[in-house]
Design a protein around this motif. Structure first.
Motif, PDB file in Angstrom:
ATOM      1  N   SER A  68      39.022 -77.050   4.906  1.00 47.82           N
ATOM      2  CA  SER A  68      40.373 -77.625   4.870  1.00 47.82           C
ATOM      3  C   SER A  68      40.683 -78.201   3.489  1.00 47.82           C
ATOM      4  O   SER A  68      41.837 -78.510   3.193  1.00 47.82           O
ATOM      5  CB  SER A  68      40.533 -78.702   5.944  1.00 47.82           C
ATOM      6  N   LEU A  69      39.667 -78.320   2.648  1.00 40.49           N
ATOM      7  CA  LEU A  69      39.849 -78.887   1.310  1.00 40.49           C
ATOM      8  C   LEU A  69      39.796 -77.831   0.203  1.00 40.49           C
ATOM      9  O   LEU A  69      39.663 -78.172  -0.972  1.00 40.49           O
ATOM     10  CB  LEU A  69      38.781 -79.962   1.050  1.00 40.49           C
ATOM     11  N   LEU A  70      39.890 -76.563   0.549  1.00 42.71           N
ATOM     12  CA  LEU A  70      39.777 -75.488  -0.442  1.00 42.71           C
ATOM     13  C   LEU A  70      40.803 -75.604  -1.567  1.00 42.71           C
ATOM     14  O   LEU A  70      40.536 -75.182  -2.693  1.00 42.71           O
ATOM     15  CB  LEU A  70      39.909 -74.116   0.231  1.00 42.71           C
ATOM     16  N   SER A  71      41.938 -76.191  -1.305  1.00 42.04           N
ATOM     17  CA  SER A  71      42.979 -76.304  -2.333  1.00 42.04           C
ATOM     18  C   SER A  71      42.701 -77.437  -3.324  1.00 42.04           C
ATOM     19  O   SER A  71      43.362 -77.540  -4.352  1.00 42.04           O
ATOM     20  CB  SER A  71      44.351 -76.511  -1.690  1.00 42.04           C
ATOM     21  N   ASP A  72      41.718 -78.287  -3.037  1.00 47.79           N
ATOM     22  CA  ASP A  72      41.363 -79.394  -3.924  1.00 47.79           C
ATOM     23  C   ASP A  72      39.846 -79.411  -4.075  1.00 47.79           C
ATOM     24  O   ASP A  72      39.145 -80.106  -3.340  1.00 47.79           O
ATOM     25  CB  ASP A  72      41.872 -80.714  -3.331  1.00 47.79           C
ATOM     26  N   VAL A  73      39.334 -78.623  -5.024  1.00 47.75           N
ATOM     27  CA  VAL A  73      37.879 -78.457  -5.140  1.00 47.75           C
ATOM     28  C   VAL A  73      37.156 -79.750  -5.501  1.00 47.75           C
ATOM     29  O   VAL A  73      36.020 -79.953  -5.094  1.00 47.75           O
ATOM     30  CB  VAL A  73      37.491 -77.322  -6.115  1.00 47.75           C
ATOM     31  N   GLU A  74      37.812 -80.625  -6.236  1.00 47.03           N
ATOM     32  CA  GLU A  74      37.173 -81.899  -6.569  1.00 47.03           C
ATOM     33  C   GLU A  74      36.952 -82.734  -5.304  1.00 47.03           C
ATOM     34  O   GLU A  74      35.868 -83.277  -5.081  1.00 47.03           O
ATOM     35  CB  GLU A  74      38.013 -82.679  -7.590  1.00 47.03           C
ATOM     36  N   LYS A  75      37.969 -82.800  -4.471  1.00 47.45           N
ATOM     37  CA  LYS A  75      37.869 -83.527  -3.210  1.00 47.45           C
ATOM     38  C   LYS A  75      36.831 -82.851  -2.297  1.00 47.45           C
ATOM     39  O   LYS A  75      36.061 -83.511  -1.609  1.00 47.45           O
ATOM     40  CB  LYS A  75      39.227 -83.600  -2.518  1.00 47.45           C
ATOM     41  N   MET A  76      36.810 -81.529  -2.317  1.00 47.93           N
ATOM     42  CA  MET A  76      35.851 -80.783  -1.508  1.00 47.93           C
ATOM     43  C   MET A  76      34.420 -81.099  -1.951  1.00 47.93           C
ATOM     44  O   MET A  76      33.541 -81.332  -1.127  1.00 47.93           O
ATOM     45  CB  MET A  76      36.113 -79.279  -1.628  1.00 47.93           C
ATOM     46  N   ALA A  77      34.192 -81.145  -3.261  1.00 44.31           N
ATOM     47  CA  ALA A  77      32.860 -81.465  -3.784  1.00 44.31           C
ATOM     48  C   ALA A  77      32.454 -82.895  -3.425  1.00 44.31           C
ATOM     49  O   ALA A  77      31.311 -83.149  -3.026  1.00 44.31           O
ATOM     50  CB  ALA A  77      32.825 -81.270  -5.299  1.00 44.31           C
ATOM     51  N   GLU A  78      33.391 -83.833  -3.554  1.00 45.54           N
ATOM     52  CA  GLU A  78      33.106 -85.225  -3.192  1.00 45.54           C
ATOM     53  C   GLU A  78      32.767 -85.334  -1.704  1.00 45.54           C
ATOM     54  O   GLU A  78      31.833 -86.045  -1.319  1.00 45.54           O
ATOM     55  CB  GLU A  78      34.297 -86.117  -3.528  1.00 45.54           C
ATOM     56  N   SER A  79      33.516 -84.627  -0.891  1.00 45.80           N
ATOM     57  CA  SER A  79      33.280 -84.625   0.551  1.00 45.80           C
ATOM     58  C   SER A  79      31.902 -84.049   0.868  1.00 45.80           C
ATOM     59  O   SER A  79      31.164 -84.592   1.695  1.00 45.80           O
ATOM     60  CB  SER A  79      34.370 -83.810   1.260  1.00 45.80           C
ATOM     61  N   TYR A  80      31.553 -82.964   0.200  1.00 41.47           N
ATOM     62  CA  TYR A  80      30.249 -82.325   0.451  1.00 41.47           C
ATOM     63  C   TYR A  80      29.104 -83.257   0.056  1.00 41.47           C
ATOM     64  O   TYR A  80      28.128 -83.400   0.776  1.00 41.47           O
ATOM     65  CB  TYR A  80      30.136 -80.992  -0.302  1.00 41.47           C
ATOM     66  N   GLU A  81      29.258 -83.912  -1.082  1.00 43.29           N
ATOM     67  CA  GLU A  81      28.210 -84.838  -1.517  1.00 43.29           C
ATOM     68  C   GLU A  81      28.045 -85.976  -0.507  1.00 43.29           C
ATOM     69  O   GLU A  81      26.925 -86.334  -0.140  1.00 43.29           O
ATOM     70  CB  GLU A  81      28.526 -85.412  -2.897  1.00 43.29           C
ATOM     71  N   GLU A  82      29.156 -86.517  -0.035  1.00 41.65           N
ATOM     72  CA  GLU A  82      29.105 -87.654   0.897  1.00 41.65           C
ATOM     73  C   GLU A  82      28.603 -87.246   2.279  1.00 41.65           C
ATOM     74  O   GLU A  82      27.713 -87.872   2.839  1.00 41.65           O
ATOM     75  CB  GLU A  82      30.501 -88.279   1.003  1.00 41.65           C
ATOM     76  N   LYS A  83      29.179 -86.187   2.841  1.00 37.22           N
ATOM     77  CA  LYS A  83      28.886 -85.807   4.225  1.00 37.22           C
ATOM     78  C   LYS A  83      27.639 -84.943   4.370  1.00 37.22           C
ATOM     79  O   LYS A  83      27.060 -84.891   5.457  1.00 37.22           O
ATOM     80  CB  LYS A  83      30.080 -85.078   4.834  1.00 37.22           C
ATOM     81  N   ALA A  84      27.240 -84.263   3.312  1.00 34.96           N
ATOM     82  CA  ALA A  84      26.090 -83.362   3.413  1.00 34.96           C
ATOM     83  C   ALA A  84      24.903 -83.880   2.605  1.00 34.96           C
ATOM     84  O   ALA A  84      23.882 -84.264   3.169  1.00 34.96           O
ATOM     85  CB  ALA A  84      26.479 -81.953   2.955  1.00 34.96           C
TER      86      ALA A  84
END
Length: 170
Positions: free
Chosen positions: A115-131
């Protein structure tokens, strides 16, 4: 925290899958049976790697080692910002060539939030936090057991190409 880096060299491209599988089996066995950790945490990249992992279950069996896939936690070291149905998705390739032969729980394969594909920075931050932070917090020592990264013919790894500005980031 410091990590040990090991460069795996094979005598030929034909022996690389077997050599790589041996390294993974040794790391898994050490984490789960020698160090008695509660999980085996591994980061996998894309490229040729997924096809090199095919057959690892049989290799565990031939070495009489239980992979204990229910304890594996898999991070994607180099996922692209595409849906997992896209041919450029490393997850798609890992599913087709590796995960399908294992019983790693799907909930322990940490994927990007599409759902965050349009904002890769947010996607990376989310991955670091949640994964990443989640996996590192599961076991007491907070370490990754193994990161398997390949090199492209131009020397790139994890989509970091020679001369890229991110290589200078501190």
């Amino acid at each position: 925290m410091s990590y040990k880096t090991t460069l795996i060299k094979s005598t030929s491209k034909a022996t690389l899958p077997s050599d790589l599988q041996d390294v993974i089996i040794q790391a898994c066995n050490k984490a789960l049976n020698v160090d008695n950790r509660s999980i085996f945490s591994i980061a996998l990249s894309g490229g040729s790697l997924p096809s090199f992992l095919s057959g690892i279950t049989e290799k565990f069996s031939s070495q009489k080692i239980d992979p204990q896939y229910e304890k594996w936690h898999v991070l994607l070291a180099d996922e692209r910002a595409v849906p997992d149905t896209d041919d450029d998705s490393n997850l798609k390739s890992l599913k087709a060539k590796f995960f399908g032969e294992t019983s790693i729980p799907e909930s322990q394969i940490y994927v990007i939030d599409e759902s965050l594909l349009s904002d890769v920075e947010k996607m990376a931050e989310s991955y670091e936090e949640k994964a990443v932070k989640h996996v590192l917090s599961i076991d007491a020592d907070g370490k990754l057991d193994l990161a398997v990264l390949g090199f492209g013919p131009d020397g790139h790894t994890c989509s970091l190409f020679p001369g890229h500005p991110l290589l200078e980031e501190k």
